[in-house]
Scaffold this motif. Structure first.
Motif, PDB file in Angstrom:
ATOM      1  N   ALA A 214     -25.141 -79.716  -1.391  1.00 10.74           N
ATOM      2  CA  ALA A 214     -24.041 -78.752  -1.315  1.00 10.74           C
ATOM      3  C   ALA A 214     -23.666 -78.246  -2.709  1.00 10.74           C
ATOM      4  O   ALA A 214     -23.416 -77.049  -2.907  1.00 10.74           O
ATOM      5  CB  ALA A 214     -22.838 -79.393  -0.631  1.00 10.74           C
ATOM      6  N   GLY A 215     -23.629 -79.154  -3.678  1.00 12.72           N
ATOM      7  CA  GLY A 215     -23.320 -78.740  -5.046  1.00 12.72           C
ATOM      8  C   GLY A 215     -24.395 -77.868  -5.643  1.00 12.72           C
ATOM      9  O   GLY A 215     -24.113 -76.885  -6.349  1.00 12.72           O
ATOM     10  N   ARG A 216     -25.656 -78.197  -5.344  1.00 12.60           N
ATOM     11  CA  ARG A 216     -26.770 -77.437  -5.911  1.00 12.60           C
ATOM     12  C   ARG A 216     -26.790 -75.995  -5.406  1.00 12.60           C
ATOM     13  O   ARG A 216     -27.111 -75.074  -6.156  1.00 12.60           O
ATOM     14  CB  ARG A 216     -28.079 -78.152  -5.562  1.00 12.60           C
ATOM     15  N   ARG A 217     -26.430 -75.804  -4.155  1.00 14.18           N
ATOM     16  CA  ARG A 217     -26.461 -74.438  -3.616  1.00 14.18           C
ATOM     17  C   ARG A 217     -25.116 -73.727  -3.749  1.00 14.18           C
ATOM     18  O   ARG A 217     -24.975 -72.574  -3.358  1.00 14.18           O
ATOM     19  CB  ARG A 217     -26.897 -74.449  -2.155  1.00 14.18           C
ATOM     20  N   GLY A 218     -24.109 -74.437  -4.272  1.00 17.41           N
ATOM     21  CA  GLY A 218     -22.803 -73.808  -4.458  1.00 17.41           C
ATOM     22  C   GLY A 218     -22.048 -73.598  -3.172  1.00 17.41           C
ATOM     23  O   GLY A 218     -21.453 -72.536  -2.954  1.00 17.41           O
ATOM     24  N   ALA A 219     -22.059 -74.595  -2.293  1.00 11.36           N
ATOM     25  CA  ALA A 219     -21.326 -74.504  -1.021  1.00 11.36           C
ATOM     26  C   ALA A 219     -19.872 -74.171  -1.293  1.00 11.36           C
ATOM     27  O   ALA A 219     -19.240 -74.736  -2.193  1.00 11.36           O
ATOM     28  CB  ALA A 219     -21.445 -75.813  -0.254  1.00 11.36           C
ATOM     29  N   ARG A 220     -19.350 -73.258  -0.515  1.00  7.16           N
ATOM     30  CA  ARG A 220     -18.020 -72.723  -0.832  1.00  7.16           C
ATOM     31  C   ARG A 220     -16.866 -73.503  -0.218  1.00  7.16           C
ATOM     32  O   ARG A 220     -15.709 -73.267  -0.557  1.00  7.16           O
ATOM     33  CB  ARG A 220     -17.941 -71.265  -0.389  1.00  7.16           C
ATOM     34  N   ARG A 221     -17.172 -74.425   0.707  1.00  3.49           N
ATOM     35  CA  ARG A 221     -16.073 -75.209   1.253  1.00  3.49           C
ATOM     36  C   ARG A 221     -16.578 -76.581   1.684  1.00  3.49           C
ATOM     37  O   ARG A 221     -17.770 -76.815   1.822  1.00  3.49           O
ATOM     38  CB  ARG A 221     -15.408 -74.487   2.416  1.00  3.49           C
ATOM     39  N   HIS A 222     -15.614 -77.455   1.917  1.00  2.00           N
ATOM     40  CA  HIS A 222     -15.906 -78.841   2.278  1.00  2.00           C
ATOM     41  C   HIS A 222     -14.724 -79.328   3.110  1.00  2.00           C
ATOM     42  O   HIS A 222     -13.651 -79.598   2.579  1.00  2.00           O
ATOM     43  CB  HIS A 222     -16.089 -79.652   0.982  1.00  2.00           C
TER      44      HIS A 222
END
Length: 383
Positions: A214-222
């Motif tokens: 998620a961090g590597r692809r820049g996920a916008r929410r969690h």
């Protein structure tokens, strides 16, 4: 242990289409009564169901509901084509596309596989990591989410789109009528006069991925972390749970252990709570065994009182509700029971308004025919 994040969510049920529509309805705590199935072949005393608004399309009804939830979840997570080569799909369903196989025999029509829901979702999303359908009745969606976590932790997939879907089935509703397990009024979990359950259509899908991915692809929410799952089977009876609840307790304690969560860190439970006489009592007793004296003040959110029993989708819809509770740090009010709560079910069901979430974890339970039990533990963000 690999942290598995929920970075996208989608839902459709009798409450409407979309996660935000679901949350608004949960907060209003006023669902619509079930309706009679619009099926002339439903020759049974109580053909009652909560219907969901399914889009039109060539696929079976359960597949269409699943597609609606999956597309919302993928868009919510911002999944792009570059993320889908190692994206897998796991969907739980009890009856699959019942509308396609509950039909008059016609030798001119091709034979159709019963369980196509996962493959339809995978094809629509362009997921290249494989598609799996889980079908162990009403715990299927919960088992599917647990399997998805295992796939990510083992390195089998970078992303898993997982959940459950269920649509109207004449056979299933007829069977519950024959068992006299349909309430003539509503799904009333933990009510002293409950007389069975009410089916509901629905689908829920979560996008799961490791925190690293998620961090590597820049996920916008969690929304939350799916931190633990516990599975068990009591194998006591074809339909009834084992009255001693030992294996139900095992599922809950195993989920807490895998999550590394002490019982007192759980701030809310989304119970299985079907409204059937024995199930609600056994679950209440099992919760008491796990949480001890905290049971009297541990808030439970009784989702099925609003949407009915969505069978193979129930665990997944419960997980969406839990993720929203953790994301918004509040639990919606329950459908009012007033003084009508069963004294044999001494659980805490706040009804007067929203309840602030006290605790980092939410537990979701899903139990099924044949003694198939699953519990999930979701963990909120630390900041």
């Amino acid at each position: 242990m690999t942290q598995v994040l929920i970075t996208g969510a989608g839902a459709v049920s009798g409450l409407g289409v979309g996660v935000e529509a679901m949350w608004r309805a949960l907060c209003a705590a006023s669902g619509s009564p079930p309706r009679r199935a619009a099926d002339p072949g439903a020759r049974m005393p109580l053909p009652l169901i909560h219907l969901a608004p399914a889009e039109e399309g060539p696929e079976g009804r359960a597949s269409r509901l699943a597609l609606m939830a999956a597309r919302e979840a993928a868009a919510d997570a911002g999944l792009e084509d570059t993320h889908r080569a190692r994206c897998a799909v796991v969907m739980g369903t009890g009856g699959g596309n019942a509308d396609l196989w509950e039909r008059p025999l016609d030798p001119g029509l091709p034979d159709l596989p019963v369980f196509t829901v996962a493959s339809v979702v995978a094809a629509a999303l362009g997921a290249g990591g494989g598609a799996t359908c889980v079908s162990n009745a009403c715990s299927a969606g919960g088992f599917g989410l647990g399997m998805a976590v295992d796939m990510i932790r083992s390195g089998e997939a970078d992303v898993v789109v997982a959940g459950g879907a269920e649509a109207y089935s004449r056979v299933a509703l007829g069977c519950f009528n024959r068992m006299r397990a349909v309430d003539p009024y509503a799904c009333r979990p933990f009510h002293r006069d409950r007389a069975g359950t009410i089916f509901g259509e629905g689908a829920a899908v979560l996008v799961l991925e490791s925190a690293e991915h998620a961090g590597r692809r820049g996920a916008r929410r969690h929304y939350a972390t799916l931190a633990g799952s516990g599975w068990s089977c009591d194998a006591h009876h074809l339909t009834a749970p084992d009255p001693d609840g030992v294996q139900i307790r095992r599922a809950m304690t195993d989920a807490l252990a895998e999550a590394g969560a002490p019982a007192d860190s759980v701030g809310c439970v989304v119970p299985h709570g079907t409204g059937t006489r024995l199930n609600d009592v056994v679950e209440s007793e099992a919760l008491g065994a796990v949480f001890g004296e905290r049971l009297a003040r541990l808030p439970l959110y009784s989702l099925k009182a609003l949407i009915g029993h969505t069978a193979g989708a129930a665990g997944a819809l419960g997980a969406v509700a839990a993720a929203l509770v953790l994301d918004r740090r509040t639990m919606p009010p329950n459908v009012p029971l007033g003084a009508d709560q069963d004294p044999k079910c001494p659980v805490h069901l706040p009804q007067d308004g929203p309840t602030p979430l006290m605790g980092r974890h939410v537990m979701v339970n899903a139990f099924a025919f044949g003694g198939n039990n699953v519990s999930l533990v979701l963990e909120g963000r630390t900041s």
